[in-house]
Design an enzyme around this catalytic site. Structure first.
Site, PDB file in Angstrom:
ATOM      1  N   HIS A 155      35.916  47.504  64.284  1.00  0.00           N
ATOM      2  CA  HIS A 155      35.488  46.129  63.934  1.00  0.00           C
ATOM      3  C   HIS A 155      34.866  46.078  62.534  1.00  0.00           C
ATOM      4  CE1 HIS A 155      35.853  45.298  68.289  1.00  0.00           C
ATOM      5  NE2 HIS A 155      35.251  46.467  68.421  1.00  0.00           N
ATOM      6  N   SER A 276      42.412  42.375  33.844  1.00  0.00           N
ATOM      7  CA  SER A 276      42.312  40.918  33.900  1.00  0.00           C
ATOM      8  C   SER A 276      42.552  40.359  32.506  1.00  0.00           C
ATOM      9  CB  SER A 276      40.913  40.534  34.399  1.00  0.00           C
ATOM     10  OG  SER A 276      40.572  39.240  33.941  1.00  0.00           O
ATOM     11  N   LYS A 282      37.462  44.419  33.772  1.00  0.00           N
ATOM     12  CA  LYS A 282      38.048  44.513  35.113  1.00  0.00           C
ATOM     13  C   LYS A 282      39.122  45.576  35.244  1.00  0.00           C
ATOM     14  CE  LYS A 282      38.065  41.540  38.229  1.00  0.00           C
ATOM     15  NZ  LYS A 282      37.587  41.682  39.589  1.00  0.00           N
ATOM     16  N   GLU A 289      47.052  45.356  46.725  1.00  0.00           N
ATOM     17  CA  GLU A 289      47.176  43.969  47.207  1.00  0.00           C
ATOM     18  C   GLU A 289      48.648  43.591  47.363  1.00  0.00           C
ATOM     19  OE1 GLU A 289      43.022  42.328  45.243  1.00  0.00           O
ATOM     20  OE2 GLU A 289      44.909  41.918  44.239  1.00  0.00           O
TER      21      GLU A 289
END
Ligand code: ARG
Length: 473
Positions: A155, A276, A282, A289
């Site tokens: 969880h 970025s 970044k 992803e």
């Protein structure tokens, strides 16, 4: 060019031709179709439908065409309806009217499904070998992390300490099942539909078994109507690819989480990171992803095929032309995704200090207390309750489980002696789980060497299947 029209008074309307046309996506079946044509031609000569002399002429035209397709000098045109029409055009351009002889005893209905099966066998083997490469790099990273103890989660909450090697190598087992599913697919589906003709078989094709063997299949399908209508093998392949995609998405999700500043468990190499356009500092895990995101289209491709098949009358219906693009898309995307994720895992740097830092957090050793009592024959429900009381006491008093004094332990339950403290450390907890599937270093070391054996067996099967295929295409 179209392969029909004799009974029509007019040429197809542009809008009709645009709808009917599939050559822009089925052209990739051309190498498989050339091989099917070669074997089919041999059969036509054996049957006396094509003379030996003409057979030689057609064969040499076929070889020329194969060469020209390979070099790119033969291309499909806007006028070709599909790969079958384009190839027959190429053949007649090279040997005149004789080229049309190849069409005897077969239909595009059995031809297209034969080509497609050969394409799938070839590409599923490539996918399997890419998965095998990924399993190898996961296993290497796991072997380097045998001594790192991590918090294990359920969880997404701290549950129990585990060896980080086990956390990594769980993916290897899932991926090996993906390979196994592909092998299972090969076993069930390596049967040739060729010889079914339009649907009823053909008097010119009396021995589909022989043609099947010559094409490298295990045998011929048993029922010609089933042979042209069956797309179970496509749905199964799309499921296998979707399942693989789901596994990759789970790997992706872990890397997204683990590479966050809050976790700091893994540094993804610059070569596998993105930046970025506005924030110069970044470094993003876009690769992970994308692994997560692409699973959506793999599942969509499976769904779209199942919807096409649902309620379809048996034998060939033109709806079945819609079976190819979902497969091509899933295969193309996976052949981009697999090497990228393998590279990301191979070059990832794990931070063992950050990983092990929280291993004992969240009272993750509470189960050890319950197990200690259960081994003293206290019913587990009671033992569980007692361990819960220990957690409550510690939480109230701002201490950890291993800071409970002997007196405090005994006060919670008379069987809870100070000996329990030996088990209240992450090393001890991990080392005690020595069953074959357990998290101890000993168990995980044995599991990793078993994985190594399995993966070399897998590589052998892939190599043998490919050898068989090289006879086919
Ligand atoms: N292009 C079709 C397909 O991909 C094969 C052609 C069969 N056409 C036909 N009218 N029977 O399924």
């Amino acid at each position: 060019m179209t392969l029909w029209g004799g009974r029509f008074d007019s040429a197809p309307a542009d809008a009709m031709a645009a709808l009917s046309r599939s050559v822009h996506f089925d052209w990739r079946l051309a190498p498989y179709e050339i091989e099917v044509n070669r074997i089919h031609l041999k059969n036509l000569v054996d049957q006396g439908v094509v003379s030996k002399e003409n057979g030689k002429k057609i064969e040499s035209a076929l070889l020329d065409l194969a060469k020209d397709i390979g070099s790119g000098s033969f291309k499909y045109t806007d006028a070709d309806e599909d790969v079958h029409s384009a190839i027959e055009r190429g053949l007649t351009e090279r040997c005149g009217e004789l080229g049309g002889a190849i069409r005897a005893g077969r239909s595009r209905n059995d031809l297209v499904v034969t080509d497609f099966k050969l394409y799938l066998i070839d590409h599923l083997l490539e996918i399997a070998s890419q998965i095998s490469a990924m399993v190898k790099v996961i296993n290497t990273q796991a072997a380097n992390n045998l001594d790192v103890i991590a918090p294990g989660f359920t969880h997404t909450q701290h549950a129990q300490p585990i060896t980080f090697a086990q956390e990594l190598s769980k993916h290897s087992h899932a991926l090996l099942r993906d390979i196994d599913r592909i092998f299972d697919w090969l076993k069930r589906n390596s049967f040739s539909p060729f010889g079914a003709g339009a649907l009823a078989g053909s008097s010119i094709q009396p021995n589909p078994e022989k043609v099947a063997k010559d094409l490298g299949f295990s045998g011929a399908m048993a029922n010609s109507i089933d042979a042209v209508g069956d797309r179970d093998f496509v749905a199964e392949a799309l499921f296998d690819l979707a399942m693989l995609g789901v596994h990759l998405s789970k790997i992706g999700e872990e890397f997204v989480l683990w590479s966050s500043t809050e976790f700091g468990w893994v540094k993804i190499a610059d070569a596998y990171s993105t930046g970025s356009s506005i924030m110069p500092q970044k470094k993003n895990a876009d690769i992970a992803e994308l692994a997560r995101g692409k699973s959506g289209r793999f599942i969509g491709n499976l769904t779209s095929l199942l919807v096409v098949l649902k309620g379809l009358p048996f034998a060939y219906n033109r709806d079945l032309q819609e079976d190819k693009e979902p497969v091509f898309d899933s295969i193309d995307q996976l052949l981009i995704l697999l090497p990228a994720i393998t590279g990301m895992i191979e070059t990832a740097q794990f931070n063992s200090a950050a990983i092990s830092k929280g291993a004992a957090d969240g009272f993750s050793l509470a189960t050890e207390i319950a197990d200690f009592l259960a081994k003293k024959q206290i019913p587990f429900a009671t033992a569980h309750e007692v361990a819960g009381e220990c957690v409550k006491f510690c939480e109230k008093n701002g201490i950890e489980l291993d800071q409970l004094s002997d007196a405090q332990l005994i006060a919670i339950h008379p069987a809870l002696t100070g000996e329990v403290k030996v088990f209240l450390n992450v090393q001890g907890a991990v080392a005690s789980r020595t069953s074959s599937m357990g998290t101890s270093q000993k168990s995980v070391t044995a599991a990793l060497s078993q994985l190594k054996k399995e993966i070399s067996a897998v590589d052998e099967v892939i190599a043998n299947q490919r050898k068989r295929l090289s006879g086919m295409i």
